[in-house]
Design an enzyme around this catalytic site. Structure first.
Site, short mmCIF file in Angstrom:
data_model
loop_
_atom_site.label_atom_id
_atom_site.label_comp_id
_atom_site.label_asym_id
_atom_site.label_seq_id
_atom_site.Cartn_x
_atom_site.Cartn_y
_atom_site.Cartn_z
CD GLU A 230 -2.21 2.43 7.99
OE1 GLU A 230 -2.30 3.06 8.93
OE2 GLU A 230 -2.16 2.67 6.99
CE LYS B 291 16.24 -13.06 -5.48
NZ LYS B 291 15.64 -13.73 -4.56
N GLY C 72 -8.71 20.64 18.37
CA GLY C 72 -8.71 21.87 17.72
C GLY C 72 -8.76 22.84 18.60
N GLY C 73 -8.07 22.65 19.85
CA GLY C 73 -8.67 23.99 20.73
C GLY C 73 -9.86 24.28 20.82
CG ASP D 123 0.74 0.70 4.45
OD1 ASP D 123 2.07 0.82 5.08
OD2 ASP D 123 0.08 0.05 4.61
CD GLN E 234 -2.95 1.27 2.50
OE1 GLN E 234 -3.42 2.49 2.82
NE2 GLN E 234 -3.04 0.05 3.15
#
Length: 424
Positions: free
Chosen positions: A138, A74, A246-247, A167, A16
């Protein structure tokens, strides 16, 4: 033209975090060449399969606007092909375990020798330090980045978020780093390494909690519910349930129908500037002048009581009625939308935030579109590639293999079972 038209991206990512980044680059017009293991491909092609015989939604929704080439790095011929891809591409993006590229024989120094202009972009779990060799997924990223310890309710377990901040969040950060490095390359002519650690990305998105950690030194966090409940704060930021970060105090409140609908809720913020309107709406006009309620500081120790009163009002209305009443008054509210409701929102399709995509194996499905809108570079979402669908096309049109040379590469076993014609 597309914003990133002409940029070639060598996509060595899986699952992800990396595919989120490269998909964004593809949406903005880059030619994204996804390198996959022959016969296997990205692990998510076969994870959480809902339609047998078709690539999973997990894969398709993270790999739009890409071409797929199967390549065994490889194999000696595979190394040759990879070297030529590095020569041709502007960006190489990878989210392998630490040290994987070095073990393949493609260290940063070797990559620079092949193409001094290339940008090597990497996602890892951690930056340099005690954890740098550790793998991260995650939920681990959310835990080590500070999100889990600050999510949930105070008397409950730490909680991870439904949003993939580890992610997809880190993929977004890396995309910004790549575009910035491309911009700098225009001035210097040289590529550079770009890295984004998942721990760092989550922490960046949790910055308000780092803010609150430092505010604790000056005293209790008065906008947190526990302040009004008289519960002492410890030495680290507590989990605060649905309190606003956020206050401006906010809560998730029940709406009409909550007894049977798990999403019949709204988020309600009592922003200081519209306090008088809130009081009028809920039928408590005296709170506008009462010295115990008139100012934000005065209200801090009564937030539970205030939101309980507001909830009595919201419980008599649907979450959409609450929005219709409050929005004209500039009272910040938002309905808790289920994924079903979001998928049925026609407005999101008109803006391209949601798109319907046709796929040759699974038919039509709904996916997210680009969250970023550019006026001069509109995003067109094309389906994800089938495994190795573009192998021959990339070998010939990008790398210049043709005739006997092309047959040599195909016969080497380095590029899987080549599909002679791309699927339509």
């Amino acid at each position: 033209m597309k914003a990133l038209e002409g940029i070639k991206v060598l996509d060595f990512t899986h699952v992800q975090s990396g595919p989120t980044c490269t998909q964004l680059l593809g949406w903005f017009g880059a030619d994204v060449i996804k390198v996959e293991r022959p016969g296997v491909g990205d692990a998510t092609r076969q994870q959480l399969v809902d339609k047998p015989g078709a690539d999973s939604l997990y894969f398709t929704m993270l790999n739009h606007n890409k071409r797929s080439i199967e390549l065994n790095s490889k194999n000696e011929t595979g190394k040759e092909v990879l070297t030529r891809l590095i020569e041709e591409c502007d960006v190489l993006v990878e989210n392998f375990a630490p040290g994987a590229l070095d073990r393949m024989g493609f260290s940063w120094e070797r990559i620079q020798e092949i193409n001094p202009r290339i940008i090597l972009a990497s996602i890892k779990g951690f930056g340099p330090g005690r954890y740098e060799d550790c793998k991260v997924y995650e939920n681990v990223a959310q835990c080590v980045g500070g999100s889990a310890s600050t999510t949930g309710f105070r008397d409950g377990l730490p909680m991870v978020s439904g949003a993939q901040t580890g992610d997809s969040g880190t993929g977004l950060h890396l995309c910004l780093g790549i575009v910035t490095a491309l911009f700098q390359r225009e001035k210097t002519g040289r590529g550079q390494k770009v890295s984004a650690a998942m721990q760092d990305g989550v922490l960046n998105l949790c910055r308000v909690k780092l803010r609150d950690q430092q505010r604790l030194e000056a005293g209790p966090l008065k906008e947190y519910s526990q302040f009004g409940e008289g519960i002492e704060f410890g030495d680290s930021v507590p989990r605060a349930g649905n309190d606003s970060g956020g206050g401006q105090p906010g809560r998730i409140l029940k709406c009409k129908g909550w007894e049977t609908d798990p999403n019949a809720y709204t988020y309600f913020i009592i922003q200081a500037a519209i306090w008088d309107k809130v009081c009028d709406v809920i039928g408590e006009p005296e709170w506008k002048t009462d010295e115990g309620y008139a100012t934000p500081d005065a209200r801090n120790d009564k937030l539970n009581q205030i939101f309980e009163r507001i909830e009595l009002w919201t419980m008599e209305r649907s979450k959409f009625e609450v929005m219709e009443i409050c929005n004209p008054l500039n009272i910040p509210v938002g309905p808790i939308l289920s994924m079903k409701e979001i998928m049925e929102d026609e407005g999101l399709y008109k803006t391209g935030t949601l798109v319907k995509v046709d796929h040759p194996e699974r038919g039509e499905y709904v996916s997210v579109g680009s969250p970023i809108k550019l006026s001069d570079s509109p995003v067109e979402v094309s389906r994800s590639p089938l495994l190795g669908e573009h192998t021959q096309e990339i070998l010939s049109s990008v790398l210049g293999y043709n005739g006997a040379d092309l047959e040599r590469v195909i016969d080497s076993g380095a590029v899987g079972e080549v599909k002679r014609q791309a699927a339509e």
